[in-house]
Design a protein around this motif. Structure first.
Motif, mmCIF file in Angstrom:
data_model
loop_
_atom_site.group_PDB
_atom_site.id
_atom_site.type_symbol
_atom_site.label_atom_id
_atom_site.label_comp_id
_atom_site.label_asym_id
_atom_site.label_seq_id
_atom_site.Cartn_x
_atom_site.Cartn_y
_atom_site.Cartn_z
ATOM 1 N N THR A 79 27.506 -22.563 2.095
ATOM 2 C CA THR A 79 27.467 -21.717 0.910
ATOM 3 C C THR A 79 28.801 -21.007 0.700
ATOM 4 N N PHE A 80 29.874 -21.502 1.334
ATOM 5 C CA PHE A 80 31.173 -20.842 1.234
ATOM 6 C C PHE A 80 31.756 -20.859 -0.171
ATOM 7 N N ASP A 81 31.334 -21.779 -1.013
ATOM 8 C CA ASP A 81 31.896 -21.851 -2.362
ATOM 9 C C ASP A 81 31.070 -21.060 -3.374
ATOM 10 N N GLY A 82 30.149 -20.246 -2.876
ATOM 11 C CA GLY A 82 29.334 -19.426 -3.756
ATOM 12 C C GLY A 82 28.053 -20.093 -4.211
ATOM 13 N N SER A 83 27.873 -21.357 -3.851
ATOM 14 C CA SER A 83 26.645 -22.039 -4.252
ATOM 15 C C SER A 83 25.483 -21.591 -3.376
ATOM 16 N N ALA A 84 24.320 -21.700 -3.925
ATOM 17 C CA ALA A 84 23.118 -21.216 -3.245
ATOM 18 C C ALA A 84 22.547 -22.278 -2.312
ATOM 19 N N SER A 85 21.595 -21.834 -1.504
ATOM 20 C CA SER A 85 20.822 -22.746 -0.684
ATOM 21 C C SER A 85 19.345 -22.480 -0.956
ATOM 22 N N PHE A 86 18.514 -23.442 -0.588
ATOM 23 C CA PHE A 86 17.100 -23.403 -0.913
ATOM 24 C C PHE A 86 16.328 -24.025 0.244
ATOM 25 N N LYS A 87 15.343 -23.316 0.791
ATOM 26 C CA LYS A 87 14.574 -23.825 1.941
ATOM 27 C C LYS A 87 13.202 -24.317 1.503
ATOM 28 N N LEU A 88 12.786 -25.424 2.121
ATOM 29 C CA LEU A 88 11.474 -25.992 1.860
ATOM 30 C C LEU A 88 10.820 -26.446 3.159
ATOM 31 N N GLN A 89 9.505 -26.303 3.209
ATOM 32 C CA GLN A 89 8.683 -26.858 4.278
ATOM 33 C C GLN A 89 7.571 -27.654 3.610
ATOM 34 N N ASP A 90 6.817 -28.432 4.409
ATOM 35 C CA ASP A 90 5.664 -29.153 3.897
ATOM 36 C C ASP A 90 4.722 -28.164 3.228
ATOM 37 N N PRO A 91 4.253 -28.344 2.030
ATOM 38 C CA PRO A 91 4.172 -29.587 1.260
ATOM 39 C C PRO A 91 5.361 -29.850 0.341
ATOM 40 N N GLY A 92 6.425 -29.082 0.436
ATOM 41 C CA GLY A 92 7.598 -29.303 -0.392
ATOM 42 C C GLY A 92 7.420 -28.798 -1.804
ATOM 43 N N SER A 93 8.152 -29.386 -2.718
ATOM 44 C CA SER A 93 8.078 -29.013 -4.130
ATOM 45 C C SER A 93 7.947 -30.286 -4.962
ATOM 46 N N ALA A 94 6.824 -30.398 -5.673
ATOM 47 C CA ALA A 94 6.593 -31.552 -6.542
ATOM 48 C C ALA A 94 7.372 -31.439 -7.846
ATOM 49 N N ASP A 95 7.894 -30.241 -8.138
ATOM 50 C CA ASP A 95 8.588 -30.030 -9.406
ATOM 51 C C ASP A 95 9.711 -29.012 -9.215
ATOM 52 N N LEU A 96 10.900 -29.521 -8.941
ATOM 53 C CA LEU A 96 12.047 -28.634 -8.719
ATOM 54 C C LEU A 96 12.484 -27.904 -9.977
ATOM 55 N N THR A 97 11.987 -28.300 -11.147
ATOM 56 C CA THR A 97 12.330 -27.574 -12.379
ATOM 57 C C THR A 97 11.706 -26.184 -12.364
ATOM 58 N N LYS A 98 10.669 -25.989 -11.560
ATOM 59 C CA LYS A 98 9.977 -24.696 -11.489
ATOM 60 C C LYS A 98 10.527 -23.787 -10.400
ATOM 61 N N GLU A 99 11.489 -24.253 -9.614
ATOM 62 C CA GLU A 99 12.064 -23.443 -8.539
ATOM 63 C C GLU A 99 13.209 -22.600 -9.088
ATOM 64 N N ALA A 100 13.213 -21.336 -8.727
ATOM 65 C CA ALA A 100 14.269 -20.423 -9.179
ATOM 66 C C ALA A 100 15.624 -20.896 -8.666
ATOM 67 N N GLY A 101 16.624 -20.758 -9.485
ATOM 68 C CA GLY A 101 17.979 -21.097 -9.075
ATOM 69 C C GLY A 101 18.478 -22.435 -9.592
ATOM 70 N N GLY A 102 17.689 -23.097 -10.414
ATOM 71 C CA GLY A 102 18.137 -24.348 -11.018
ATOM 72 C C GLY A 102 18.311 -25.487 -10.033
ATOM 73 N N TRP A 103 17.239 -25.866 -9.350
ATOM 74 C CA TRP A 103 17.334 -26.894 -8.308
ATOM 75 C C TRP A 103 17.023 -28.306 -8.780
ATOM 76 N N ASN A 104 16.508 -28.482 -9.983
ATOM 77 C CA ASN A 104 16.251 -29.842 -10.458
ATOM 78 C C ASN A 104 17.572 -30.587 -10.642
ATOM 79 N N ASP A 105 17.659 -31.765 -10.071
ATOM 80 C CA ASP A 105 18.873 -32.596 -10.140
ATOM 81 C C ASP A 105 20.118 -31.857 -9.652
ATOM 82 N N ALA A 106 19.945 -30.985 -8.666
ATOM 83 C CA ALA A 106 21.082 -30.192 -8.201
ATOM 84 C C ALA A 106 21.351 -30.300 -6.701
ATOM 85 N N ALA A 107 20.370 -30.742 -5.913
ATOM 86 C CA ALA A 107 20.565 -30.810 -4.461
ATOM 87 C C ALA A 107 21.525 -31.944 -4.115
#
Length: 115
Positions: free
Chosen positions: A79-107
Motif C-alpha cells: 500500500t506504499f503508493d496510497g492504494s488500498a487493500s481489502f481482506k476477504l475470507q470464505d464465503p468471499g464476495s459474489a459481487d465486488l461492485t457492492k464492496e466499499a472502495g471500488g473493488w470491482n475490476d480493480a484487484a
C-alpha cells in the motif's frame, strides 16, 4: 574421501525430503458478479510472501475456508503508493461492485494467510 562425500550427499537428500510440502490456499476468481463469466482457481503458497498477480477483471472472489486473503489494487501487494487493500475470507464476495472502495475490476494482486 568417497565415504565423507557420500555421507554429505545423504544428509542433503534427507534434509530435502524431510521438508514439509507447501500449504496451499485456493482462491476462486470470476470475471463477472455472482460467480459468472470466466472463472479460475488460483493457488497461493502460504508463507511464501509472494504476490500473486491478477489481471484486474475480478468481480467475484472466494478464498478457501480457513484462509484470509488480502487483495491490492497494484501487482506488488503493498500500500506504499496510497492504494488500498481489502481482506476477504470464505464465503468471499459474489459481487465486488457492492464492496466499499471500488473493488470491482480493480484487484491486481493478493496474498493469503491461514486463520
Amino acid at each position: 574421501m568417497l565415504i565423507p562425500m557420500i555421507l554429505t550427499l545423504f544428509a542433503l537428500l534427507t534434509t530435502a525430503l524431510a521438508r514439509p510440502t507447501a500449504d496451499l490456499a485456493n482462491v476462486y476468481v470470476c470475471e463477472d458478479v455472482n460467480w459468472g463469466g470466466k472463472c479460475v482457481n488460483v493457488l497461493y503458497a502460504i508463507g511464501s510472501g509472494d504476490c500473486v498477480s491478477l489481471d484486474g477483471t475480478a468481480s467475484s472472489v472466494r478464498p478457501d475456508k480457513g484462509f484470509s486473503c488480502t487483495f491490492y489494487k497494484n501487482g506488488s501487494c503493498r500500500t506504499f503508493d496510497g492504494s488500498a487493500s481489502f481482506k476477504l475470507q470464505d464465503p468471499g464476495s459474489a459481487d465486488l461492485t457492492k464492496e466499499a472502495g471500488g473493488w470491482n475490476d480493480a484487484a491486481r494482486g493478493f496474498q493469503c494467510f491461514r486463520v
